[in-house]
Design a protein around this motif. Sequence first.
Motif, PDB file in Angstrom:
ATOM      1  N   GLY A  13       0.729  -1.312   0.117  1.00  0.00           N
ATOM      2  CA  GLY A  13       0.218  -0.014   0.291  1.00  0.00           C
ATOM      3  C   GLY A  13       0.754   1.361  -0.133  1.00  0.00           C
ATOM      4  N   LYS A  14       2.142   1.154  -0.475  1.00  0.00           N
ATOM      5  CA  LYS A  14       3.033   2.305  -0.559  1.00  0.00           C
ATOM      6  C   LYS A  14       2.225   3.427  -1.331  1.00  0.00           C
ATOM      7  CE  LYS A  14       6.566   0.639  -2.494  1.00  0.00           C
ATOM      8  NZ  LYS A  14       5.764  -0.276  -2.799  1.00  0.00           N
ATOM      9  N   SER A  15       1.716   3.072  -2.661  1.00  0.00           N
ATOM     10  CA  SER A  15       1.357   4.064  -3.310  1.00  0.00           C
ATOM     11  C   SER A  15       0.173   4.762  -2.867  1.00  0.00           C
ATOM     12  CB  SER A  15       1.047   3.666  -4.821  1.00  0.00           C
ATOM     13  OG  SER A  15       2.190   2.790  -5.415  1.00  0.00           O
ATOM     14  N   THR A  16      -0.582   3.824  -2.105  1.00  0.00           N
ATOM     15  CA  THR A  16      -1.896   4.633  -1.574  1.00  0.00           C
ATOM     16  C   THR A  16      -1.762   5.250  -0.554  1.00  0.00           C
ATOM     17  OG1 THR A  16      -3.048   2.244  -1.922  1.00  0.00           O
ATOM     18  CG2 THR A  16      -4.051   3.670  -0.291  1.00  0.00           C
ATOM     19  N   ILE A  29       8.230   7.287  -9.374  1.00  0.00           N
ATOM     20  CA  ILE A  29       9.258   6.850 -10.087  1.00  0.00           C
ATOM     21  C   ILE A  29       9.072   5.323 -10.252  1.00  0.00           C
ATOM     22  CG2 ILE A  29      10.775   8.836  -9.585  1.00  0.00           C
ATOM     23  CD1 ILE A  29      11.899   7.021  -7.469  1.00  0.00           C
ATOM     24  N   ASP A  30       8.174   4.755 -10.250  1.00  0.00           N
ATOM     25  CA  ASP A  30       7.871   3.402 -10.189  1.00  0.00           C
ATOM     26  C   ASP A  30       7.784   3.020 -11.879  1.00  0.00           C
ATOM     27  OD1 ASP A  30       7.530   0.548 -10.292  1.00  0.00           O
ATOM     28  OD2 ASP A  30       6.011   0.616  -8.561  1.00  0.00           O
ATOM     29  N   ILE A  31       8.988   2.426 -12.340  1.00  0.00           N
ATOM     30  CA  ILE A  31       9.010   2.120 -13.893  1.00  0.00           C
ATOM     31  C   ILE A  31       8.328   0.750 -14.365  1.00  0.00           C
ATOM     32  CG2 ILE A  31      10.416   1.695 -15.808  1.00  0.00           C
ATOM     33  CD1 ILE A  31      12.593   3.305 -14.218  1.00  0.00           C
ATOM     34  N   PRO A  74       3.839   1.240 -12.664  1.00  0.00           N
ATOM     35  CA  PRO A  74       3.217   2.790 -11.846  1.00  0.00           C
ATOM     36  C   PRO A  74       1.802   2.527 -11.801  1.00  0.00           C
ATOM     37  CG  PRO A  74       3.923   2.795 -14.204  1.00  0.00           C
ATOM     38  CD  PRO A  74       4.151   1.274 -13.625  1.00  0.00           C
ATOM     39  N   SER A  75       1.328   2.951 -10.769  1.00  0.00           N
ATOM     40  CA  SER A  75      -0.020   2.807 -10.159  1.00  0.00           C
ATOM     41  C   SER A  75      -0.670   4.132 -10.039  1.00  0.00           C
ATOM     42  CB  SER A  75      -0.437   1.904  -8.887  1.00  0.00           C
ATOM     43  OG  SER A  75       0.599   2.115  -8.166  1.00  0.00           O
ATOM     44  N   ILE A  76       0.269   5.197  -9.718  1.00  0.00           N
ATOM     45  CA  ILE A  76      -0.280   6.533  -9.543  1.00  0.00           C
ATOM     46  C   ILE A  76      -1.175   6.810 -10.508  1.00  0.00           C
ATOM     47  CG2 ILE A  76       0.208   9.031  -9.195  1.00  0.00           C
ATOM     48  CD1 ILE A  76       0.709   7.120  -6.501  1.00  0.00           C
ATOM     49  N   VAL A 119       7.649  11.246  -3.237  1.00  0.00           N
ATOM     50  CA  VAL A 119       8.248  10.349  -4.185  1.00  0.00           C
ATOM     51  C   VAL A 119       7.700   8.894  -3.685  1.00  0.00           C
ATOM     52  CG1 VAL A 119      10.038   9.535  -5.171  1.00  0.00           C
ATOM     53  CG2 VAL A 119      10.237  11.763  -4.530  1.00  0.00           C
ATOM     54  N   ASP A 120       6.912   8.328  -4.667  1.00  0.00           N
ATOM     55  CA  ASP A 120       6.409   7.066  -4.570  1.00  0.00           C
ATOM     56  C   ASP A 120       7.231   6.187  -5.319  1.00  0.00           C
ATOM     57  OD1 ASP A 120       4.811   4.711  -4.000  1.00  0.00           O
ATOM     58  OD2 ASP A 120       3.453   5.012  -6.036  1.00  0.00           O
ATOM     59  N   SER A 121       8.272   5.126  -4.554  1.00  0.00           N
ATOM     60  CA  SER A 121       9.058   4.312  -5.346  1.00  0.00           C
ATOM     61  C   SER A 121       8.712   2.920  -5.229  1.00  0.00           C
ATOM     62  CB  SER A 121      10.467   4.660  -4.570  1.00  0.00           C
ATOM     63  OG  SER A 121      10.589   4.338  -3.120  1.00  0.00           O
TER      64      SER A 121
HETATM   65 MG   LIG Z   1       3.072   1.174  -5.785  1.00  0.00          MG
END
Ligand SMILES: [Mg+2]
Length: 268
Positions: free
Chosen positions: A34-37, A58-60, A63-65, A135-137
């Motif tokens: 749940g990092k992006s959340t 920056i999740d290549i 990417p869920s953002i 920053v979401d990684s």
């Molecule tokens: Mg994520």
Amino acid sequence: VPTQEREDRSELVKSRLALIGKKIVVMSGKGGVGKSTVAVNLAAALAEEGFQVGLLDIDIHGPSIPKMLGLEGRPISSVDGIVPAEVFPGLKAMSLGLFLDGDDSAVIWRGPMKYGAIEQLIADVDWGTLDFLLVDSPPGTGDEPLSVIQLMGKVDGAVIVTTPQDLALIDVARSIRFCEQLKVPVLGVVENMSGLVCPHCGERVDVFGSGGGQRLAQKYHVPFLGAVPLDQAVMEAGENGEPLVGPGHQGEAASVFARAAQIISGEE
Ligand SMILES: [Mg+2]
Ligand SMILES: Nc1ncnc2c1ncn2[C@@H]1O[C@H](COP(=O)(O)OP(=O)(O)OP(=O)(O)O)[C@@H](O)[C@H]1O
Ligand SMILES: [Zn+2]
């Protein structure tokens, strides 16, 4: 890349970063916790407090953002750079995923390519003046969080996300050690998916017991930012492309995010 170009780019990175107050990296030892959340909702909660906030994904690989915030299409540019999307007044967002063609070619990117892509992103996105950049990684202590920390020179803190099942696991310790080694202060631990909000009566049930996140934080001498329950509304907000926190939202999870944002901004 020719030397001159490289120098110009790092100057550009410096001038962009000079306009940004606090830079915060959201990390986790494991995927899917749940990092992006947490990144989306903390960013939204800080914006709700009245701060100017940017969220950089920056999740290549996954990417869920873009989905969580309803970002679509190729980013547009102005003379000053790439224009981030405005989610609501005070909250802007940009994702590296929007520059990829949706295929999985990025999966084979090596460290230096990721570093270059992240540097370019930081150099090109025109955030303007921000109080906070979150920053979401991707999960773990790999190239992406390392690149961001190196590129930014000084990162003001990291938020580490974990779930009750993983509290005892080595992953959290590894994230904390990673931050120590890179001299990034740990702002705190968020325990996500902690207990369940009953869809019928709204009451919270602590399926895995409670207090684990707090104990973990004590053990590693880092602040505890709160326990976010599993809540259908959190998931649905993500599916609908909007943060849970924001104008007109309430409930247990939203108030945990709001409190965590207050701790981070020093308002509590
Ligand atoms: Mg994520
Ligand atoms: N507190 C919560 N209540 C309900 N659903 C949640 C909660 N937190 C996360 N989710 C859901 O769990 C899924 C995974 O969350 P998310 O994408 O934020 O994890 P992540 O750690 O960023 O994953 P990844 O490692 O792939 O980047 C999503 O569908 C999200 O909506
Ligand atoms: Zn119930």
